[in-house]
Design a protein around this motif. Structure first.
Motif, PDB file in Angstrom:
ATOM      1  N   THR A 293     -37.669  19.343 -42.367  1.00  0.00           N
ATOM      2  CA  THR A 293     -38.439  20.474 -41.845  1.00  0.00           C
ATOM      3  C   THR A 293     -39.038  20.111 -40.496  1.00  0.00           C
ATOM      4  O   THR A 293     -39.664  19.049 -40.342  1.00  0.00           O
ATOM      5  CB  THR A 293     -39.560  20.858 -42.823  1.00  0.00           C
TER       6      THR A 293
ATOM      7  N   PHE B 213     -36.326  28.869 -42.963  1.00  0.00           N
ATOM      8  CA  PHE B 213     -37.605  28.562 -42.321  1.00  0.00           C
ATOM      9  C   PHE B 213     -38.734  28.807 -43.317  1.00  0.00           C
ATOM     10  O   PHE B 213     -38.608  29.553 -44.285  1.00  0.00           O
ATOM     11  CB  PHE B 213     -37.819  29.420 -41.063  1.00  0.00           C
TER      12      PHE B 213
ATOM     13  N   PRO C 292     -38.758  25.792 -39.113  1.00  0.00           N
ATOM     14  CA  PRO C 292     -37.362  25.857 -39.552  1.00  0.00           C
ATOM     15  C   PRO C 292     -36.933  24.567 -40.253  1.00  0.00           C
ATOM     16  O   PRO C 292     -37.545  23.508 -40.070  1.00  0.00           O
ATOM     17  CB  PRO C 292     -36.602  26.068 -38.242  1.00  0.00           C
TER      18      PRO C 292
END
Length: 589
Positions: free
Chosen positions: A503, A544, A511
């Protein structure tokens, strides 16, 4: 015989042409109005009519071109004073007579005879109310009289021997108020006399119960301190479980459980970050902010806790002494020195560090030092300040100091400390998942449709920086019919994923990309027979996270699985791969 006929004709002429105009004249008003009496109106009552159109036009004269002085709404009951052609001369129901100069005229077609029951209901609409609904001795009460005939002059018997008179310019039907406070507790019957305060008439009554207990707000401790928790307790409130709070620093607490609430909502805990004078407001009666609140005013003193550093100039490699004063647990503190060193460590349960620490920094730089009070509780806000360390001897502490001994000791004000920086990544993340799965296989689409929903859950464990290990399990189940026989058939997929996800921490919008391993078991049930099997393959994902706060975020993502399974006892491979997209509510801790 001819003489009798002549006399009869003469009599009829007298009735219609002589008495008729008199019936319509001002002196004949009562005679004409009596024809309006319905069967349910007593013969001694004045005739009444009720408006049957949306708005009846009230004129000053009895003709179509007369000035319209007002409009009266549907259902309004009027007193009939007489009639003039196609018009009735009317007045307000509560007025027995109107001078000719103030006459009203309304069309016959806009009204109908008013039943006695409707007039009686209008008469009984008078009422007396008061607020607040649970009064206390010595507390002002506001009484309201509604729908009275003479609100400009009323007599009030307050039930404790007090007789009051209210007056003003109120028109019939308008509300009037009376403020009064009872000196002692008890039950009192309030009587309000209408018709210009006629105490010989039947009054409108209201029963009032006055309590002896007075509502209070209790502050603990008696002298609150900035950055220290304090408790506010509401006593003798009418709805103690539903109180709305305004704490005076922009913080509001609504009725019910929530942050800061200790017990129901009659006891709340709060920390004021700055010294000053504050006014707390507590709204009773279910948190009704339309009623006056109970207010408590108090002063919050400055945080007395201080940190001393010797020497005042911090140099890399040289020993320094930090001293904490006026802390709540001076013999049990936790020191975070800002360079990764914590004294004592989180796993050192039997180690105590007091209010004095000797320490030296190996490298120059700016270090945020945090001291945790209250037995080293990491869950509370620490006292903190920034120390600038350099090889040169002229580097001083960044925080604005108060020098107690020039050149030797500096005092750092707690109020100037910077807020703590929260952890960027949480250790665990877990939450429910719901999504939509679209199979890749055309035969599957022909039988079971283009796709359907699936449900499951996800669990993530932090490894390093933005890298997490994720485990998820879900179920996809769809019921359809076979192509030719149209028999019921059911397909159940149970995918289990284990994958690595990275991440990119950008703030609220983060995202991510991931790659993992997918194990899938399936079962198809129909009248022809049951088919089952299992298999595995790699899968890819992207999406995301939308972060709401430290502990809650939404995960929007898509995953693609490429997997073919050979069912038991069948030599044909079945393509059960496809694309799924969904949302997961993640809880981080």
């Amino acid at each position: 015989m001819k003489t009798k006929r002549v006399l009869l004709l003469f009599t009829l002429f007298f009735v219609f042409f002589i008495c008729g105009p008199a019936w319509k004249s001002e002196s004949g008003q009562a005679t004409g109005a009596q024809s309006l009496l319905a069967a349910d109106q007593a013969k001694n009552d004045a005739p009444r009519v009720r408006v049957i159109v949306r708005f009846a036009k009230i004129r000053s004269l009895a003709n179509a071109g007369a000035k319209i002085i007002k409009e009266i709404g549907f259902g309004t009951i009027l007193l009939v004073m007489g009639e003039n052609g196609e018009y009735f001369r009317v007045a307000d129901l509560n007025v027995s007579a109107k001078p000719q100069a103030d006459a009203w005229y309304v069309l016959r077609s806009e009204v109908e005879t008013a039943p006695a029951a409707a007039v009686q209901a209008l008469t009984e609409s008078r009422r007396v109310t008061y607020s607040p609904s649970a009064p206390v001795a010595g507390q002002p009460l506001l009484f309201t009289a509604s729908n009275f005939r003479t609100p400009n002059l009323l007599k009030w018997d307050m039930g404790d021997g007090t007789i009051l008179t209210s007056g003003g310019k109120a028109a019939p039907g308008q509300e009037v108020t009376m403020a009064y406070a009872y000196a002692a507790a008890g039950q009192f019957q309030v009587r309000v006399y209408d018709d210009k305060g006629n105490m010989g008439s039947t009054p409108v009554r209201a029963q009032v119960t006055v309590s002896a207990q007075t509502r209070v707000l209790h502050i603990a401790p008696e002298q609150p301190l900035a950055n220290h928790p304090m408790v506010i307790t509401a006593q003798h409130f009418r709805t103690p479980e539903r109180i709305a709070w305004d704490l005076g620093d922009g913080t509001e607490i609504n009725p019910g459980p929530g942050p800061g609430v200790v017990k129901a909502t009659f006891q709340v805990s709060h920390v004021y970050t700055a010294a000053g004078s504050y006014s707390v407001k507590a709204y009773d009666s279910g948190g009704d902010k339309n009623q006056p609140p109970l207010t408590a005013e108090f002063v919050v003193d400055a945080d007395p806790r201080q940190i001393r550093m010797e020497p005042a100039k911090a140099i890399a490699g040289l020993p320094m002494q930090f001293s904490a004063s006026n802390f709540n647990s001076p013999n049990h503190l936790r020191w975070d020195m800002g360079d990764g060193t914590i004294l004592p460590g989180e796993k050192e349960t039997n180690v105590l560090v007091g209010s004095s620490v000797n320490y030296s920094y190996k490298k120059p730089g700016n270090y945020l030092v945090k001291i945790y009070d209250w037995q080293g509780d990491l869950g509370r806000h620490p006292v903190q300040f920034v120390v600038a360390v350099a090889a040169a001897p002229d580097v001083i502490a960044v925080a604005a100091p108060t020098i107690s001994a020039p050149g030797k000791t500096q005092t750092l004000d707690v109020a100037a400390a910077a807020p703590p920086a929260p952890k960027k990544f949480m250790l665990f993340r877990v939450g429910p998942y719901a999504g939509y799965f679209q199979p890749k296989s055309i035969p599957l689409k022909e039988i079971y449709g283009k796709g359907d929903v699936l449900y499951g859950g996800r669990l993530g464990v932090h490894i390093w920086q933005g890298l997490y290990f994720w485990f998820s399990a879900s179920q996809y189940k769809v019921i359809s019919q076979t192509t030719f026989t149209e028999d019921k058939t059911t397909l159940t997929l149970l995918p289990v994923h284990a994958f690595l996800r990275y991440t990119f921490a950008l703030g609220f919008f983060n995202p991510y990309l991931g790659v993992g391993f997918n194990y899938l078991s399936f079962k198809e049930e129909s009248v022809i027979g049951n088919v089952k099997g299992s298999g595995s393959n790699l899968s890819l994902e992207a999406g995301f996270e939308f972060k709401m706060n430290r502990h809650f975020s939404f995960d929007f993502g898509a995953r693609f699985d490429q997997i073919k399974i050979k069912p038991e006892n069948i030599d044909v491979e079945v393509d059960l791969g496809g694309l799924q997209a969904g949302i997961c509510l993640l809880i981080s801790f």
